[in-house]
Design an enzyme around this catalytic site. Structure first.
Site, PDB file in Angstrom:
ATOM      1  N   ASP A   1       0.571  -1.496   0.040  1.00 51.93           N
ATOM      2  CA  ASP A   1       0.188   0.176   0.180  1.00 51.93           C
ATOM      3  C   ASP A   1       1.163   1.625  -0.116  1.00 51.93           C
ATOM      4  OD1 ASP A   1      -1.382  -1.914   1.051  1.00 51.93           O
ATOM      5  OD2 ASP A   1      -2.113  -1.569   2.620  1.00 51.93           O
TER       6      ASP A   1
ATOM      7  N   GLU B   1     -10.708  -2.675   4.235  1.00 52.82           N
ATOM      8  CA  GLU B   1      -8.711  -1.933   4.602  1.00 52.82           C
ATOM      9  C   GLU B   1      -8.924  -0.337   3.845  1.00 52.82           C
ATOM     10  OE1 GLU B   1      -6.658  -6.050   4.843  1.00 52.82           O
ATOM     11  OE2 GLU B   1      -6.512  -4.907   2.436  1.00 52.82           O
TER      12      GLU B   1
HETATM   13  C1  FRU Z   1      -3.619  -3.659   2.430  1.00 50.79           C
HETATM   14  C2  FRU Z   1      -2.889  -4.370   3.769  1.00 50.79           C
HETATM   15  C3  FRU Z   1      -3.708  -3.262   5.397  1.00 50.79           C
HETATM   16  C4  FRU Z   1      -2.350  -3.451   5.864  1.00 50.79           C
HETATM   17  C5  FRU Z   1      -0.503  -3.435   5.130  1.00 50.79           C
HETATM   18  C6  FRU Z   1      -0.392  -4.504   5.943  1.00 50.79           C
HETATM   19  O1  FRU Z   1      -3.624  -4.596   1.590  1.00 50.79           O
HETATM   20  O2  FRU Z   1      -3.387  -5.371   4.527  1.00 50.79           O
HETATM   21  O3  FRU Z   1      -4.771  -3.431   5.497  1.00 50.79           O
HETATM   22  O4  FRU Z   1      -2.091  -1.808   6.780  1.00 50.79           O
HETATM   23  O5  FRU Z   1      -1.606  -4.314   4.227  1.00 50.79           O
HETATM   24  O6  FRU Z   1       0.785  -4.445   5.016  1.00 50.79           O
END
Ligand code: FRU
Length: 525
Positions: A22, A222
């Site tokens: 992300d 998320e």
């Molecule tokens: C989304 C996610 C988030 C988390 C991150 C961990 O892609 O699963 O929810 O904070 O990646 O790397």
């Protein structure tokens, strides 16, 4: 840095090496765009999650910097990983982190604690817990100090959701000027809920409201954000748009991740969805569905910049999908970011629709152009002089029966002469769908769901024109339909021997065709 490996994006951001997911902490500060991102400093798969860092002044040329928040304990046994979060500038020093007039940047992120421990703050956490913490930078975002005196500042979800401590994450913080408060939107992922907190100092947070579940509720929620946008440019009619990642549970036809948006209002404490916020379905047989920010398989964890002028919003998303993110055939890096997209809200077909337009200054990379128009393109395929691996090409054509008798029209990119390899981007006139077919796009063998076609509903403009703008890079296509009311983003992994471009007109001829292409150079080196 040499950025010339097979599949290496030439004008999309990738870290020189290692795993990325992300985008985090997008902030425009003192004339610089900061992009932080989920990063493994030690390898090409997810792990040791830290915040990598890159900056740009034009959203096209990026400079990678040392890791901003390094997983605690790394390279030994990890005690805290830094999951997704946001950065704000705190010009009034509400946090008190600023010294001698320095404007502090403050990050709020999810701490993931692999093991049970008592923290420097005296707080105890349980192995597997996710909690919200803050850190600050006094040098404009290059180095960061975690707020160890009190972290995590939001240790657990509130009653009655206390049992969700393993899935409480991805705070999106911003300044809400009307109420003079900081807002944090945090996902209770398994319950498809967003919690909204407020604060006057970024350190103490008060629960204000909750939102959800609504519309798409596949997998977990998320990476939420909420942003104000004027409807049709009218600043007296401001809507708020919630952007929410779902994994799995993406758009119809996508296995794995996707991103929905919900249009509503926000008063500083409560986000309320507008009535009937659903989209036309991408297939004529399905009922109306959620609003998808992107109908492709590779657009996740969309994040929006803080620090831009009021009502101005730019997004960057991760061009990947948890379904196969760990096995895409790239090295020594894994994953790329989307082009920065300006978002706006426009009434189309009686609905408030999110419009996305690519904003990176790719024109500065232009090496050549090609433009052409055809009164009619005959049935069949026709080679065009766009044998290239990096393009910004807009194709438009008419759906009017008087000039077009075809059932499908579009462009084939990254093709071998026998078409054994090809990526098809086109429009289906009878179902009114834009599509990207990557089923023969090159290396498709690493995941059983990868070789697919993706569809987005798209009405022709009132003059019968269908427009698609395609950004082609060495391992991706991002396609924007119409004015940008739909997008399809997809990774492709073509062999270098296939670079031809062809127009295709199936089942008849297609009229009023124009092509406008910029052939792009590299943003690296
Ligand atoms: C989304 C996610 C988030 C988390 C991150 C961990 O892609 O699963 O929810 O904070 O990646 O790397």
């Amino acid at each position: 840095q040499t950025y010339n490996e097979i599949y290496r994006p030439q004008y999309h951001f990738t870290p020189g090496k290692n795993w990325m997911n992300d985008p985090n902490g997008l902030v425009f500060h003192n004339g610089v765009y900061h992009l932080y991102y989920q990063y493994n400093p030690d390898g090409n798969t997810w792990g040791n999650i830290s915040w990598g860092h890159a900056t740009s002044t034009n959203l096209t040329h990026w400079t990678e910097h040392p890791v901003a928040l390094l997983a605690r304990g790394y390279p030994g046994e990890l005690t805290e990983a830094f999951f997704t979060g946001t950065v704000v500038a705190d010009p009034q020093n509400t946090s008190g982190f600023g010294t001698n007039g320095t404007v502090p940047l403050v990050a709020m992120y999810t701490s993931y604690y692999p093991t049970s421990q008592t923290l420097p703050s005296g707080k105890s956490v349980t192995g597997g817990q996710q909690a919200q913490s803050i850190a600050y930078s006094l040098d404009d975002g290059y180095t960061w100090t975690t707020y160890d005196a009190a972290n995590p500042v939001i240790p657990t979800p509130p009653a009655p959701y206390e049992d969700q401590w393993r899935d409480f994450r991805d705070p999106f913080i911003f300044w809400h000027d009307a109420t003079k408060k900081w807002i944090s939107v945090i996902s209770v992922s398994q319950l498809h809920k967003l919690l909204i907190y407020t604060s006057s100092n970024l350190k103490q947070w008060t629960l204000a409201s909750e939102f959800g579940p609504l519309n798409a509720v596949g997998g977990v929620w998320e990476c939420p954000s909420i942003v104000p946008l004027p409807l049709d440019g009218d600043e007296t009619n401001i809507k708020w748009v919630a952007q929410i990642g779902l994994n799995p549970g993406g758009p119809p036809g996508v296995t794995g991740s996707g991103t929905q948006y919900i249009v509503g209002t926000f008063d500083g404490t409560r986000f309320v969805a507008d009535p009937d916020p659903l989209s036309p379905a991408p297939t004529s047989t399905e009922p109306h569905g959620p609003n998808w920010m992107d109908y492709g398989p590779d657009f996740y964890a969309a994040a929006t910049f803080n620090g831009l002028p009021y009502l101005s919003h730019l997004n960057i998303a991760w061009v990947n999908n948890w379904q196969y993110a760990g096995v895409i055939p790239t090295a020594p890096w894994r994953s790329m970011m989307s082009i920065a997209r300006r978002i706006s809200l426009k009434t189309i077909g009686g609905r408030a629709v999110l419009i996305q337009q690519p904003m990176a200054d790719v024109a500065s990379l232009q090496t050549k152009t090609y433009s052409s128009s055809f009164a009619t393109v005959a049935e069949g395929n026709q080679l065009i002089p766009l044998s290239e691996k990096t393009l910004d090409v807009t194709v438009s054509f008419s759906d009017r029966a008087a000039v077009s008798s075809s059932s499908q029209f579009g462009i084939i990119l990254r093709a071998t002469s026998d078409l054994a390899q090809q990526t098809r981007i086109g429009y289906d006139f009878s179902t009114k769908r834009l599509f990207v077919d990557r089923s023969k796009s090159g290396n498709i063998s690493f995941d059983g769901t990868f070789a697919s076609t993706y569809y987005a509903p798209l009405e022709p403009a009132s003059d019968g024109k269908v427009t698609m703008r395609i950004l082609l890079d060495w391992s991706s296509v991002e396609v924007f339909g119409g004015q940008g009311e739909v997008a399809i983003s997809a990774q492709i992994f073509p062999e270098d021997n296939g670079i031809d471009a062809q127009l295709f007109s199936s089942g008849g001829s297609t009229g009023d065709v124009t092509i406008d292409a910029k052939i792009l150079g590299s943003a690296w080196g």
